[in-house]
Design a protein around this motif. Structure first.
Motif: not given
Length: 340
Positions: A22-25, A66-72, A76-77, A128-129
């Motif tokens: 994941p990238d940002v968001g 299963v993985a979360v990027g920065k800023g999320v 639900h995320a 996107r989240a």
């Protein structure tokens, strides 16, 4: 990982891709169910070399974060959340995007997962989240996949129509969208006339609660519908098949002041305004559903205890992709889904 890519001329490939990060968001989902949609067939059948996208197909995703990027942020995320995906992404700042309709964005190029970006016919998918929609524990992953497009499309059309329990609705086409429409309309109290050329689909429509079923190949569809409605016609016609003949029959089957909603992709038809002007008909188009509509559809199915899993007649593994789409291309039976 490997994912399904359409190559045109009714061929596909189980191609190899890097596992997404994941990238940002953004978040990464472990896909549990990825539905097969009738619109897939436009890419599957397209002539080879005619700009067929080289991305992983599948725009009915459902799985677990299963993985979360920065800023999320947001419940639900979180890792472990069961989620569906609203499979469009726009600028996310314009009025359309902020009102839950990113597919209507006019500010930035619209991303459709499975067409413009990698989709869900693979073990993992990056999104996107802000596209995530929660999946109730009482719904299966298969049901969540259906709501993410096909069933959600039927729901969105009925929201456009403002369907009520006083309506008689003729549903043209009993593929996954049409069968979903039959189930949802009955649950809302409407009378349903289901039409399809395939006997197995007509049989399923009857099991889903259709009050009457019609084979359009028998001819005389408008007359048949008027006979079932005391000569008046249906108050609503929902066209899901994408067949020009069905569009014409829908126009000719509704009562004065009636509503026709066109959902099926691929057909072209013309009409003479002089023949319809005095009928006061309302002709609508409907393109899937909003984020809020997707969530409302899921909540309705849970509240009414609808057996959406009964929509599925074929459950496949990714390594059965060729057989799965050959079967789906015959356009008989219910809905197919890939389970991971």
């Amino acid at each position: 990982m490997r994912g399904i890519v359409f190559r045109g001329d009714c061929t596909l490939e189980l191609a190899t891709f890097p596992d997404p990060t994941p990238d940002v968001g953004e978040v990464v989902l472990e896909i549990k169910a990825s539905g097969m949609c009738g619109s897939d067939l436009h890419f599957y059948r397209r002539p080879a070399g005619s700009s067929v996208p080289s991305v992983i197909a599948g725009h009915e995703p459902c799985g677990i974060v299963v993985a979360v990027g920065k800023g999320v942020v947001g419940p639900h995320a979180r890792i472990g959340a069961r989620v569906m995906v609203h499979h469009y992404s726009g600028c996310m700042g314009c009025p359309d995007c902020r009102s839950g309709w990113p597919q209507m964005c006019r500010t930035a190029p619209i991303i459709v997962y499975g067409t413009d970006a990698h989709g869900a016919h693979a073990p993992y998918m990056k999104v996107r989240a802000d596209t995530l929609v929660p999946l109730d524990e009482r719904l299966s992953f298969e049901a969540g996949a259906a709501i993410s497009c096909g069933t959600g499309t039927a729901w969105g059309a009925f929201e456009r129509i403002n369907l009520t329990g006083r309506d008689t609705v003729a549903v043209f086409g009993q593929g996954p969208v049409g069968l979903s429409a039959t189930m949802l309309a009955k649950a809302q109290g409407a009378r349903v006339i289901a039409l399809d050329v395939d006997a197995s689909r007509r049989e399923t429509a009857a099991k889903f609660g259709a009050d009457a079923v019609i084979n359009p190949l028998d001819g005389g569809v408008p007359d048949a519908i008027r006979e079932l409605t005391g000569g008046r016609g249906a108050s609503v016609a929902l066209e899901t098949s994408g067949a020009a003949a069905a569009n014409r029959d829908a126009l000719d089957s509704v009562s004065p002041w009636g509503t026709i909603c066109l959902v099926g992709i691929g057909s072209e038809f013309s009409l003479s305004l002089g023949g319809y002007l005095r009928t006061q008909l309302r002709v609508l188009t409907s393109w899937t559903m909003s984020v809020q509509g997707q969530r409302a559809c899921a909540e309705f199915i849970v509240e009414r205890k609808l057996d959406l899993d009964a929509l599925f007649t074929n459950r496949w593994r990714l390594d059965q992709a060729e057989e799965a789409y050959q079967a789906f291309d015959r356009q008989s039976g219910g809905k197919g889904v890939f389970l991971m």
